[in-house]
Design a protein around this motif. Structure first.
Motif, PDB file in Angstrom:
ATOM      1  N   PRO A 162      40.881  -3.808 -19.661  1.00 10.90           N
ATOM      2  CA  PRO A 162      41.399  -5.116 -19.256  1.00 10.90           C
ATOM      3  C   PRO A 162      42.323  -5.093 -18.045  1.00 10.90           C
ATOM      4  CG  PRO A 162      42.429  -4.386 -21.294  1.00 10.90           C
ATOM      5  CD  PRO A 162      41.357  -3.415 -20.995  1.00 10.90           C
ATOM      6  N   LEU A 163      42.844  -3.932 -17.652  1.00  8.22           N
ATOM      7  CA  LEU A 163      43.779  -3.850 -16.531  1.00  8.22           C
ATOM      8  C   LEU A 163      43.140  -3.258 -15.280  1.00  8.22           C
ATOM      9  CD1 LEU A 163      46.984  -2.523 -18.359  1.00  8.22           C
ATOM     10  CD2 LEU A 163      46.186  -4.880 -18.089  1.00  8.22           C
ATOM     11  N   LEU A 164      41.829  -3.209 -15.214  1.00  8.41           N
ATOM     12  CA  LEU A 164      41.148  -2.488 -14.148  1.00  8.41           C
ATOM     13  C   LEU A 164      41.393  -3.094 -12.765  1.00  8.41           C
ATOM     14  CD1 LEU A 164      39.438   0.026 -13.874  1.00  8.41           C
ATOM     15  CD2 LEU A 164      37.390  -1.385 -14.015  1.00  8.41           C
ATOM     16  N   THR A 165      41.714  -4.366 -12.682  1.00  4.96           N
ATOM     17  CA  THR A 165      41.983  -5.001 -11.380  1.00  4.96           C
ATOM     18  C   THR A 165      43.480  -5.115 -11.099  1.00  4.96           C
ATOM     19  OG1 THR A 165      41.886  -7.211 -12.374  1.00  4.96           O
ATOM     20  CG2 THR A 165      39.837  -6.317 -11.478  1.00  4.96           C
ATOM     21  N   LYS A 167      41.612  -4.161  -3.909  1.00  4.29           N
ATOM     22  CA  LYS A 167      40.622  -5.215  -4.136  1.00  4.29           C
ATOM     23  C   LYS A 167      39.298  -4.871  -3.465  1.00  4.29           C
ATOM     24  CE  LYS A 167      43.832  -9.081  -4.789  1.00  4.29           C
ATOM     25  NZ  LYS A 167      44.280 -10.416  -4.286  1.00  4.29           N
ATOM     26  N   ALA A 168      39.376  -4.261  -2.276  1.00  4.52           N
ATOM     27  CA  ALA A 168      38.138  -3.912  -1.560  1.00  4.52           C
ATOM     28  C   ALA A 168      37.352  -2.857  -2.318  1.00  4.52           C
ATOM     29  CB  ALA A 168      38.489  -3.412  -0.156  1.00  4.52           C
ATOM     30  N   VAL A 169      38.043  -1.839  -2.827  1.00  7.25           N
ATOM     31  CA  VAL A 169      37.364  -0.787  -3.588  1.00  7.25           C
ATOM     32  C   VAL A 169      36.786  -1.353  -4.875  1.00  7.25           C
ATOM     33  CG1 VAL A 169      37.747   1.322  -4.915  1.00  7.25           C
ATOM     34  CG2 VAL A 169      38.666   1.127  -2.601  1.00  7.25           C
ATOM     35  N   THR A 170      37.558  -2.204  -5.546  1.00  6.13           N
ATOM     36  CA  THR A 170      37.065  -2.833  -6.775  1.00  6.13           C
ATOM     37  C   THR A 170      35.803  -3.647  -6.502  1.00  6.13           C
ATOM     38  OG1 THR A 170      39.297  -2.939  -7.711  1.00  6.13           O
ATOM     39  CG2 THR A 170      37.653  -4.429  -8.635  1.00  6.13           C
ATOM     40  N   ARG A 171      35.808  -4.379  -5.382  1.00  4.11           N
ATOM     41  CA  ARG A 171      34.634  -5.185  -5.025  1.00  4.11           C
ATOM     42  C   ARG A 171      33.430  -4.297  -4.719  1.00  4.11           C
ATOM     43  NH1 ARG A 171      37.043  -7.992  -1.678  1.00  4.11           N
ATOM     44  NH2 ARG A 171      36.507  -6.936   0.269  1.00  4.11           N
TER      45      ARG A 171
END
Length: 438
Positions: free
Chosen positions: A160-163, A213-217
């Motif tokens: 749940p905390l991945l972002t 955010k870029a890596v997550t995307r």
């Protein structure tokens, strides 16, 4: 803010699963999640929670950390178990990887049907995972890194905390005056992940504040591409997987499609994926080998073999050719290495004569005696030739139980019975050699 995000993730991803199992290490991330979880179950009474501390035995402080986790969980109204594991190291297996595998095996035991496992990986962890995948030269599957939600054991695994950044998690811990443990190994930069955490990620964040955010995307997009590939290959894979679980590779298939099918087949079996070099070795040295060859490719604890255009995934078991065990009629005998059990059973439909009083009955996995004649054959043949004719794959020839009366081979389970041990017309009783596999 962090609590509302946590609640949204739980409610959106586990609306039907009301039991939440937290992997609690006692570090900052999982300690914060324990606090969030306690608040959540207090506000949502239809949910319940349980925590598990996995004791790897890698630190002299592990006993103290385990008891501290139990204490913290109790103060939050959450039950907590301590799971002790041993990290099994091997060729090409790092301490980090061995600890991770042992941890998830231990956690899986606590996941009942429909439960949700919670782990506290965050956006900085995701950056580390992507960079490690790049270091290994991974494709879209590796670059997809960690998904927010995936199936796990009998339930599912939610991050749940991945972002959320580590900075936000630290701020929550400080605001709520939480205590946590500091694992000294987290400072050891001999480990690749720690090196990235201390030397690389801070520079990336300073240079490009939006890097998380870029890596997550990017990881999400790679995951979408991998999911699309699975969907497109599903029909081909269904046609290729045989009833015994092997993978049929036909002559007219291209290398690109063939290797993609092999990857998806291995993924279905939840094994550690081979590298690109190993996958190419599987294709060119295993699939493309001559028909009379007996090739194999090994990685980690796995072994891939080919037999009649079919690939078989095996574990690399120690040799058991010298193993033997006395067998008593109508009593089951347990075989080694998860091979099941055998029994010499009296039954009216059997065709095998029972042992004589002076014949010691045993089960073995090897035979080096003279030529033999199976029931119904016209003559004797060498043992190796018979196994080839009966289409027993080479890796099963010393893993198939054999019945002996004294030093004479009587039968091979599921393959044949030796002619001279078939019941005669004057025999009133008969037995059957049965093999029950796991």
């Amino acid at each position: 803010m962090l609590y509302s995000h946590f609640c949204h993730q739980i409610l959106a991803n586990s609306p039907k699963t009301k039991r939440l199992v937290l992997a609690l290490s006692g570090g900052l991330d999982s300690r914060v999640m324990l606090d969030l979880l306690a608040r959540f179950i207090s506000d949502h009474r239809d949910y319940c929670a349980h925590a598990v501390y996995v004791h790897h035995g890698l630190s002299t402080n592990a006993d103290t950390w385990a008891q501290q986790c139990v204490t913290w969980a109790a103060s939050c109204g959450v039950s907590c178990n301590i799971e002790r594991v041993q990290c099994v190291l091997g060729r090409g297996i790092s301490v980090e990887q061995a600890a991770r595998e042992a941890r998830y095996q231990a956690l899986a035991k606590h996941i009942q049907c429909g439960d949700t496992l919670l782990t506290a990986q965050h956006a900085d962890d995701q950056i580390e995972t992507v960079l490690l995948a790049l270091k290994r030269g991974s494709g879209p599957a590796g670059l997809a890194a960690m998904p927010v939600l995936t199936t796990f054991a009998a339930g599912q695994h939610l991050r749940p905390l991945l972002t959320i950044s580590r900075t936000e998690i630290e701020a929550y811990g400080a605001q709520h005056k939480l205590q946590w443990v500091e694992d000294e190994s987290n400072q050891d930069q001999r480990y690749d992940r720690n090196f990235i955490r201390h030397q690389i990620t801070p520079l990336l964040n300073d240079r490009w504040p939006g890097i998380r955010k870029a890596v997550t995307r990017s990881a999400h997009l790679c995951g979408e591409q991998e999911g699309l590939l699975e969907e497109l290959l599903s029909f081909h894979l269904h046609q290729a997987v045989q009833t015994d679980g092997s993978l049929l590779i036909t002559d007219n298939i291209s290398a690109r499609l063939g290797m993609a099918l092999i990857r998806q087949w291995l993924k279905q079996q939840a094994v550690i994926m081979p590298s690109l070099a190993q996958l190419e070795q599987i294709w060119f040295n295993l699939v493309q080998a001559k028909n009379d060859a007996n090739p194999q490719v090994c990685w980690q604890q796995y072994q891939l073999r080919r037999y009649q255009q079919q690939l078989y995934l095996l574990q690399q078991w120690p040799d058991i050719s010298h193993w033997q065990q006395t067998l008593i009629t109508n009593q089951a005998c347990q075989l080694p290495q998860d091979l099941g059990q055998v029994c010499l059973k009296e039954t009216p439909l059997a065709t095998l004569r029972p042992p004589k009083a002076d014949e010691l009955v045993s089960v073995r996995f090897d035979y080096s005696g003279p030529e033999i004649k199976p029931q119904g054959r016209s003559g004797k043949r060498k043992f190796k030739k018979l196994l080839q004719e009966y289409q027993v794959p080479s890796w099963l020839r010393r893993r198939t139980p054999m019945l002996f009366y004294g030093e004479q081979l009587v039968a091979i389970a599921g393959v044949f019975v030796v002619e001279e041990f078939v019941v005669s017309a004057t025999t009133t009783t008969a037995v059957q050699f049965e093999w029950q596999r796991l």
